[in-house]
Design an enzyme around this catalytic site. Structure first.
Site, PDB file in Angstrom:
ATOM      1  N   ARG A 233       0.862  -1.188   0.000  1.00 28.77           N
ATOM      2  CA  ARG A 233       0.000   0.000   0.000  1.00 28.77           C
ATOM      3  C   ARG A 233       0.897   1.235   0.000  1.00 28.77           C
ATOM      4  NH1 ARG A 233      -3.472  -2.798  -1.487  1.00 28.77           N
ATOM      5  NH2 ARG A 233      -5.521  -3.236  -0.589  1.00 28.77           N
ATOM      6  N   GLU A 262      -3.381   7.975  -4.132  1.00 28.36           N
ATOM      7  CA  GLU A 262      -3.799   7.550  -5.476  1.00 28.36           C
ATOM      8  C   GLU A 262      -5.097   8.227  -5.897  1.00 28.36           C
ATOM      9  OE1 GLU A 262      -4.018   3.285  -5.297  1.00 28.36           O
ATOM     10  OE2 GLU A 262      -1.911   3.077  -4.770  1.00 28.36           O
ATOM     11  N   HIS A 280      -1.361   0.923  -9.768  1.00 29.45           N
ATOM     12  CA  HIS A 280      -1.975  -0.028  -8.833  1.00 29.45           C
ATOM     13  C   HIS A 280      -2.644  -1.179  -9.602  1.00 29.45           C
ATOM     14  CE1 HIS A 280      -3.885  -0.455  -4.573  1.00 29.45           C
ATOM     15  NE2 HIS A 280      -3.573  -1.624  -5.102  1.00 29.45           N
TER      16      HIS A 280
END
Length: 314
Positions: A233, A262, A280
């Site tokens: 993460r 993000e 991602h």
């Protein structure tokens, strides 16, 4: 019966999953309600399930607003977007999608390592720009035989280790406790791990304890010849410190699939040839995302039929 069960979708998911949810349940999409008070006022008594994801989950406020909520099924492995303590307090079941994405994320991790060390993305730009006609690309760094340090030797960390062994890499790791059945070298701190590896892979769950587990001290320990790979993460890494270390040459390179905020990525990284940036996509293949979707659906079906959940967390 299923058609009368309300399900609240709070995260963007693949079309297949959204279509299946819409077919099987009375589906509410949170983005269709700019004023969420209207959603709760009109439909809270109907909603018995929430479908979450890696970028949107269920906090205490949302959970409290849904008095009939029984289960949260997340389209992800990570649970950091869900208030697990609140779920335990209210007896709400929680399930995720482990195992089915392990190989996919581990494969991509090796791809990131190779892309950074061999400058694959920059080489591609070199050819496309016509620069090859002016001379050969500079020499890069080999992967085989390097020391790989892994933060978090769970499913994904172990799968990364197995693949790295295929490149004759020596493996070491850090986790909260030493894995007694592991053949890999254990370090009791992340700084020690970073000091003793060429490539540092972040593969642990995001918790309060692992927030910014990669900080300035860890980055400096990894050093100007070291490479950081983050497929966990974004909040595992202190992004400001990472950017400054890369700009100042205190870190050799980075391969990043995740970021702190993000989809916003620090612009300072865009011009660096020793950095590979991905949006991602750790589990983002048709095969794996479909398997994840089927787990989400299977857990919901099991719950509403009174059967054991397929992948229970709580």
């Amino acid at each position: 019966m299923a058609g009368s069960i309300g399900v609240l979708l709070v995260a963007q998911v693949m079309p297949y999953l959204e279509q299946q949810l819409n077919t099987r349940y009375q589906l509410f999409r949170i983005w269709d309600y700019p004023q969420q008070t209207h959603l709760f006022a009109n439909h809270a008594a109907t909603i018995r399930a929430v479908v979450a994801g890696s970028n949107a989950g269920a906090d205490a406020e949302l959970i409290d607003a849904l008095p009939k909520l029984e289960i949260i099924s997340t389209f992800s492995v990570g649970m950091d977007k869900i208030d697990l303590e609140k779920c335990k307090e209210k007896g709400i079941r929680v399930c995720n999608t482990p195992d089915v994405l392990t190989d996919e994320v581990a494969d991509l991790t090796i791809g990131l390592i190779l892309a950074v060390l061999r400058r694959i993305c920059d080489c591609d730009r070199f050819v496309r720009s016509g620069n090859w006609k002016l001379g050969d690309y500079k020499l890069t760094t080999k992967f085989s035989g390097k020391t790989v340090g892994i933060i978090g030797l769970g499913r994904i960390g172990s799968a990364v280790a197995k693949r790295a062994e295929g490149f004759n890499c020596s493996i070491s790791y850090y986790s909260r406790t030493e894995k007694r059945d592991s053949k890999y070298k254990y370090y009791p701190s992340v700084v020690e791990l970073a000091s003793n590896c060429h490539i540092l892979v972040v593969a642990c769950p995001l918790t309060d304890e692992t927030h910014h587990i990669v900080n300035r001290e860890v980055i400096n320990a990894l050093g100007p010849k070291g490479v950081l790979i983050n497929i966990g993460r974004g909040k595992h890494v202190d992004e400001l410190e990472l950017v400054s270390a890369l700009l100042e040459g205190r870190l050799g390179g980075a391969g990043l699939d995740v970021f702190e905020n993000e989809p916003h990525v620090p612009k300072e990284l865009f011009g660096l040839e020793n950095v590979v940036l991905l949006p991602h996509i750790g589990s983002a293949t048709i095969e794996t995302r479909t398997a994840m979707a089927d787990l989400v659906l299977g857990n919901l079906e099991a719950h509403f039929l009174g059967k054991p959940l397929l992948t229970p967390w709580i």
